[in-house]
Write an enzyme that holds these catalytic residues in place. Sequence first.
Site, mmCIF file in Angstrom:
data_model
loop_
_atom_site.group_PDB
_atom_site.id
_atom_site.type_symbol
_atom_site.label_atom_id
_atom_site.label_comp_id
_atom_site.label_asym_id
_atom_site.label_seq_id
_atom_site.Cartn_x
_atom_site.Cartn_y
_atom_site.Cartn_z
ATOM 1 C CG HIS A 225 14.587 30.945 75.765
ATOM 2 N ND1 HIS A 225 13.937 30.894 74.550
ATOM 3 C CD2 HIS A 225 15.069 29.690 75.962
ATOM 4 C CE1 HIS A 225 14.032 29.687 74.043
ATOM 5 N NE2 HIS A 225 14.725 28.927 74.889
ATOM 6 C CG HIS B 212 13.163 25.053 78.079
ATOM 7 N ND1 HIS B 212 12.135 24.822 77.194
ATOM 8 C CD2 HIS B 212 14.134 25.697 77.374
ATOM 9 C CE1 HIS B 212 12.477 25.288 75.992
ATOM 10 N NE2 HIS B 212 13.682 25.820 76.079
ATOM 11 C CG HIS C 113 12.552 26.991 71.109
ATOM 12 N ND1 HIS C 113 11.613 27.301 72.054
ATOM 13 C CD2 HIS C 113 13.681 26.662 71.800
ATOM 14 C CE1 HIS C 113 12.146 27.159 73.254
ATOM 15 N NE2 HIS C 113 13.399 26.778 73.140
ATOM 16 C CD GLU D 116 17.891 25.419 69.994
ATOM 17 O OE1 GLU D 116 16.677 25.144 69.900
ATOM 18 O OE2 GLU D 116 18.564 25.162 71.023
ATOM 19 C CG ASP E 159 17.809 27.010 75.995
ATOM 20 O OD1 ASP E 159 16.567 26.966 76.098
ATOM 21 O OD2 ASP E 159 18.406 26.570 74.992
ATOM 22 C CG ASP E 160 17.191 23.537 78.624
ATOM 23 O OD1 ASP E 160 16.038 23.371 79.070
ATOM 24 O OD2 ASP E 160 17.434 23.741 77.420
#
Length: 331
Positions: free
Chosen positions: A16, A18, A196, A199, A277-278
């Site tokens: 996961h 992005h 997603h 969250e 994630d980011d």
Amino acid sequence: MTVEEPQVEVPKAELHVHLEGTAGPDLVRRLAARNDQVLPDDLFDGSGAFQWSDFLHFLEVYDIASSVIRTPQDYRDVTFEYLSQCAAEGVVYAELMSSPDHASGAGMSYQDHLDGIAQGIEDARAAYGIEGFIIVTCVRHFGVERAHVVADAILRQPHPLVVGFGMGGDEAGHRPGLFADVFAKLHEAGLPCTVHAGEFVGPEGIREALETLPVKRLGHGVRAVEDADLVAELAAREIVLELCPTSNIATGLYADYGAHPWPALKAAGCRVTLNSDDPPYFDTTVGAEYDHAAHHFGLDGDGLRAVTRTSIEAGFAPETTRQAILARLGL
Ligand code: ADE
Ligand code: ZN
């Protein structure tokens, strides 16, 4: 190995992340300069880091920073630089979520964005042996029609590195059930799906996702912890949770690692993984997530290897590729 040491020698995997969100301030500035693009002054804080206040503002900042990725070469460089960093931390397998919507917003076709990413993945495999794959995603707050456009592009232009479909964006305002037809047609075409959920919406968002979408994994899914029956269902159905502890702390879901439900979800029998994630937005990396899991969740080397095994088992890449990695690493 003591738990205080960085877990450099543990082989790692990521499900996961992005892709557009892997480009840090330095790379974003370089791409903006290459494309003669002027960035807003307030994109960065005084120390040069991305500047955002809450999750919705994060999504806006993310859109602006992602808009510097304008050519296949840019996508190739973003992909190669991320996978190079991953390889340096011992990551052997990574699934990268790409966003054709962001690419088209920057003037690029679906095929061009794919070609660039594929080149970056192939270059990184040749340089470091790391295996990269693509999960194409839609963005829920861009609406159902645009999600169909993304799905149709996937179906029209299949690519061996595109191994799955997912959906990110503003969960609170855009229920999963709205996207049932989008997911159904990709599922029917044989593409595994993740979404997603859980969250920024509680257990009800996860329940709706599981009832309406054919997903094998959940992006985050962390708020399932608020409903013991749901946790039991996730465990029984072996739904894999793409957990992103540092992301959740950065966006204000939990105060600190001590408050994060990763250990509770694992103890309840859920299949849990570790993801960034980011990474530059949340000041993390895959390696940092493994380190935090060692320090705060009590995982030793075997525990961390088991997380990697879960991630690779739950990966959407061809079975032969994943089995070969597990066998090579003795996992
Ligand atoms: N897009 C990029 N990062 C995201 C996140 N953490 N949640 C939902 N959508 C995203
Ligand atoms: Zn995400």
